[in-house]
Design a protein around this motif. Structure first.
Motif, PDB file in Angstrom:
ATOM      1  N   ARG A 177       1.056  -1.166  -0.374  1.00 41.13           N
ATOM      2  CA  ARG A 177       0.078   0.129   0.100  1.00 41.13           C
ATOM      3  C   ARG A 177       0.744   1.402   0.328  1.00 41.13           C
ATOM      4  N   VAL A 191      -5.437 -12.667  -7.149  1.00 40.81           N
ATOM      5  CA  VAL A 191      -6.293 -12.609  -6.064  1.00 40.81           C
ATOM      6  C   VAL A 191      -7.200 -13.768  -5.255  1.00 40.81           C
ATOM      7  N   CYS A 246      -2.931 -13.873  -3.552  1.00 41.31           N
ATOM      8  CA  CYS A 246      -2.834 -13.222  -2.629  1.00 41.31           C
ATOM      9  C   CYS A 246      -3.408 -12.126  -2.176  1.00 41.31           C
ATOM     10  N   GLY A 247      -5.404 -13.103  -2.972  1.00 44.50           N
ATOM     11  CA  GLY A 247      -6.084 -11.832  -2.146  1.00 44.50           C
ATOM     12  C   GLY A 247      -6.662 -11.219  -3.076  1.00 44.50           C
ATOM     13  N   PRO A 248      -8.084 -10.508  -2.542  1.00 44.83           N
ATOM     14  CA  PRO A 248      -8.850  -9.441  -3.046  1.00 44.83           C
ATOM     15  C   PRO A 248      -8.704  -8.123  -3.033  1.00 44.83           C
ATOM     16  N   ARG A 249      -7.685  -8.387  -2.140  1.00 41.05           N
ATOM     17  CA  ARG A 249      -7.281  -6.565  -1.265  1.00 41.05           C
ATOM     18  C   ARG A 249      -5.574  -6.234  -1.269  1.00 41.05           C
ATOM     19  N   GLN A 250      -5.935  -7.017  -2.523  1.00 43.20           N
ATOM     20  CA  GLN A 250      -3.287  -7.131  -2.765  1.00 43.20           C
ATOM     21  C   GLN A 250      -3.806  -6.000  -3.981  1.00 43.20           C
ATOM     22  N   PRO A 251      -2.663  -4.799  -3.059  1.00 43.72           N
ATOM     23  CA  PRO A 251      -2.355  -3.852  -5.207  1.00 43.72           C
ATOM     24  C   PRO A 251      -1.710  -4.116  -5.148  1.00 43.72           C
ATOM     25  N   TRP A 252      -2.168  -3.426  -6.608  1.00 48.55           N
ATOM     26  CA  TRP A 252      -0.952  -4.205  -7.818  1.00 48.55           C
ATOM     27  C   TRP A 252      -0.155  -3.282  -8.702  1.00 48.55           C
TER      28      TRP A 252
END
Length: 107
Positions: free
Chosen positions: A11, A42, A45-51
Motif C-alpha cells: 500500500r 486474487v 494473494c487475496g482480493p485486497r492485494q494492491p498491484w
C-alpha cells in the motif's frame, strides 16, 4: 498468456511511491512474484492485494532497480511483510513463497 504480468505492491505511504512485494528464498535469492492474470493474483494473494501491471520493459526496469534473481509466476503469497518498524525482524525470518511447481529452490 498475456503480455502483461501483475506484480503485487505494498500500500502506498505518504510519499506515494510504489513499493513492490519482494521476497527472499531460503537460499538467499531475491524473488519478484508475478501473476499471469488478475484472477491468479486474487487467488494467490487475496482480493485486497494492491498491484501494478508490467510489460517486458517494466520487468527490465524493475530488474535494473532491484536486482531480483528470479521471477516466480503464480505463487501463493504469505501474509504481507510487517510495517517498516518491524521490518528488521521480518528480514531475519525471511519471507517465503510457495513455488507452484516445486522448483524455486533448485539450481
Amino acid at each position: 498468456m498475456s503480455e502483461i504480468l501483475y506484480v503485487p505492491t505494498r500500500r502506498r505511504d505518504r510519499s506515494e511511491q510504489i513499493r513492490l512485494e519482494m521476497r527472499t528464498l531460503p537460499d538467499g535469492r531475491l524473488v519478484l512474484p508475478a501473476y499471469t492474470s488478475l484472477q491468479e493474483l486474487v487467488r494467490c494473494c487475496g482480493p485486497r492485494q494492491p498491484w501494478m501491471g508490467v510489460d517486458s520493459a517494466g520487468l527490465q526496469e524493475i530488474h535494473r532497480t532491484t536486482g531480483y534473481d528470479v521471477v516466480l509466476l503464480d505463487a501463493a503469497q504469505p501474509p504481507p511483510p510487517p510495517p517498516p518498524a518491524a521490518e528488521d525482524e521480518y528480514r531475519r525470518s525471511r519471507g517465503w513463497l510457495q513455488d507452484p511447481i516445486g522448483r524455486a529452490g533448485a539450481r
